[in-house]
Design an enzyme around this catalytic site. Structure first.
Site, short mmCIF file in Angstrom:
data_model
loop_
_atom_site.label_atom_id
_atom_site.label_comp_id
_atom_site.label_asym_id
_atom_site.label_seq_id
_atom_site.Cartn_x
_atom_site.Cartn_y
_atom_site.Cartn_z
N ALA A 197 0.81 -1.22 0.00
CA ALA A 197 0.00 0.00 0.00
C ALA A 197 0.84 1.26 0.00
CB ALA A 197 -0.90 -0.02 1.24
N VAL A 214 0.65 5.31 1.64
CA VAL A 214 -0.07 6.07 2.67
C VAL A 214 0.09 7.55 2.36
CG1 VAL A 214 -0.32 6.50 5.15
CG2 VAL A 214 0.39 4.24 4.36
N ASP A 260 4.79 -8.49 13.08
CA ASP A 260 5.84 -7.71 12.42
C ASP A 260 6.24 -6.52 13.30
OD1 ASP A 260 7.69 -7.09 10.47
OD2 ASP A 260 6.25 -6.09 9.14
#
Ligand SMILES: Nc1ncnc2c1ncn2[C@@H]1O[C@H](COP(=O)(O)OP(=O)(O)OP(=O)(O)O)[C@@H](O)[C@H]1O
Length: 409
Positions: free
Chosen positions: A32, A34, A143
């Site tokens: 993605a 941002v 993560d």
């Protein structure tokens, strides 16, 4: 997952995406982008996370929805909050988040230098509390690393971000496990856990381990598995060697933090907590964020004079008055094994009430558990959830309790 170059999202400041005015690119990840953005639907600027490519497969849709579902359920102050989500006309998925000001821990801290222990303990405490709400729901972040820990401007509170890799560890959970990961390494090798090799199963204690590595590094500017070698040197040496990282997590012994002068100066409870978080066997670690957070809350309170938790003061029928540091989250009160707050009472073990506290600045909510009739608030029988505004007292099975909140942040 690599996107077709032609499908790559290409938005710059001044562009529009649906109702959003794009103001700035904030980050670029594998899945993605941002952006800082503005929309008439939100009173303030927001962070818009937009999938790099249109959602064309079930696997991509599942991945996007998973992060949305997880964030929709997290309300505590130490995780990023989601405000909305949707699918654009070009079939890209998007997620609207609160716009965080500040930077990631990786940018906020020079890992060549040890951080002040009070500050480091507080940040790790906050991240543990942030993760614990997910752990309570059976979700593992998977993560945890400095890039995914956001340090706010001003008071410098920590918020965990990027739940894009998070998964359920409880097969009964509605979030669902990910069968496609197989035996691939999950997360980032530097902060990976020994159980990735042994069982392949990541549990809440796996996040605790990764956070233990970050904690040790903040305090000593050394990696816990490589004695005397500066952290940045290890990082450069193993930059392209994920298996060497994994091998170290599995085989190399933990270097006790006392080896370094910065470690020798730490309170004993703090040293023990770090070593506990870094145990190779997940069953030997704090089982979830809250367990380690409680230790750190105690260290902050007793050694550094910082009150981050609420304080539950009790007066028991036998005349004793134990006090308990209460970290944000859901706590059961009673005599059952599930009760974190123990009240001495006769009869079969049972849970009398649930106390939910979202953290500093919020009032806790006390809810009765059936059969009602044993919990009294300010002298009135508790039959429905009630907010514990400051000064409220409550009685359960003859034990009186008052919750003192920490100063607002
Ligand atoms: N709510 C936010 N406010 C401000 N900046 C943010 C926010 N969320 C993310 N960012 C910035 O964007 C970067 C990328 O965000 P994030 O880690 O969520 O996505 P990603 O790395 O693209 O994730 P994925 O692994 O899902 O592709 C972050 O490192 C941070 O700099």
């Amino acid at each position: 997952m690599t996107a077709e170059p032609s499908l790559e999202v290409d938005l710059s400041p001044g562009d529009r995406y649906g109702e959003f005015d794009i103001l700035e690119t904030l980050g670029k990840g594998a899945f993605a982008r941002v952006f800082r953005a503005r929309s008439p639907d939100y009173p303030e600027e927001v962070a818009l996370k937009l999938s790099r490519a249109p959602i064309t497969s079930e696997a991509m849709a599942i991945r996007a929805l998973r992060e949305i579902r997880i964030l929709q359920n997290l309300r505590n102050p130490y995780v990023v909050h989601i405000l909305g989500n949707g699918m654009g006309e070009d079939e890209r998925w998007y997620m609207v988040m609160e716009l965080l000001r500040g930077s990631t821990l990786l940018d906020a801290h020079d890992f060549d230098r040890p951080m002040d222990p009070k500050r480091a303990t507080r940040l790790i405490y906050e991240a543990l509390v942030g993760l614990d709400e997910a752990h309570e729901m059976g979700i593992v972040h998977r993560d945890i690393k400095p890039e995914n820990m956001w340090i706010g401007r001003g008071a410098g509170r920590c918020k965990v971000i990027d739940f894009g890799l998070a998964r359920a560890w409880d097969p009964g959970s509605t979030i669902g496990t990910d069968a496609t990961v197989g035996h691939m390494l999950i997360g980032t090798p530097h902060y990976a856990q020994p159980e990735q090799v042994h069982s392949g199963e990541l549990v809440p204690a796996s996040d605790v381990y990764s956070l233990g590595v970050v904690f040790y590094e903040l305090l000593t500017s050394r990696m816990p598995l490589f004695a005397d070698e500066p952290l940045n040197r290890v990082r450069e040496r193993l930059f392209t060697k994920p298996l060497a990282w994994l091998g170290a997590h599995v085989k190399k012994e933990l270097v006790p933090v006392e080896r370094y002068p910065e470690g020798r100066g730490l309170p004993e409870t703090l040293r023990n907590t770090i070593h506990w978080m870094l145990q190779k066997d997940p069953a030997q670690r704090p089982a979830r964020g809250r367990v380690a957070a409680e230790q750190l809350a105690w260290v902050l309170h007793a050694h550094y004079g910082v009150q981050v938790t609420a304080m539950l003061r009790t007066a028991r029928p036998d005349g004793t008055n134990p006090s308990l540091l209460l970290v944000p989250g859901l706590h059961e009160i009673g005599t059952a094994a599930t009760c974190a707050i123990d009240v001495p009472a006769g009869g079969p073990p049972r849970s009398h009430a649930r106390l939910m506290w979202q953290g500093p600045g919020e009032d806790a909510v006390l809810s009765p558990i059936e059969p009602v009739g044993t919990v009294w608030v300010n002298g009135h029988l508790l039959e429905a959830p009630v907010r514990l505004v400051p000064g409220t007292y409550f009685d359960i099975a003859g034990t009186r309790m008052v919750l003192d909140y920490p100063p607002p942040e």
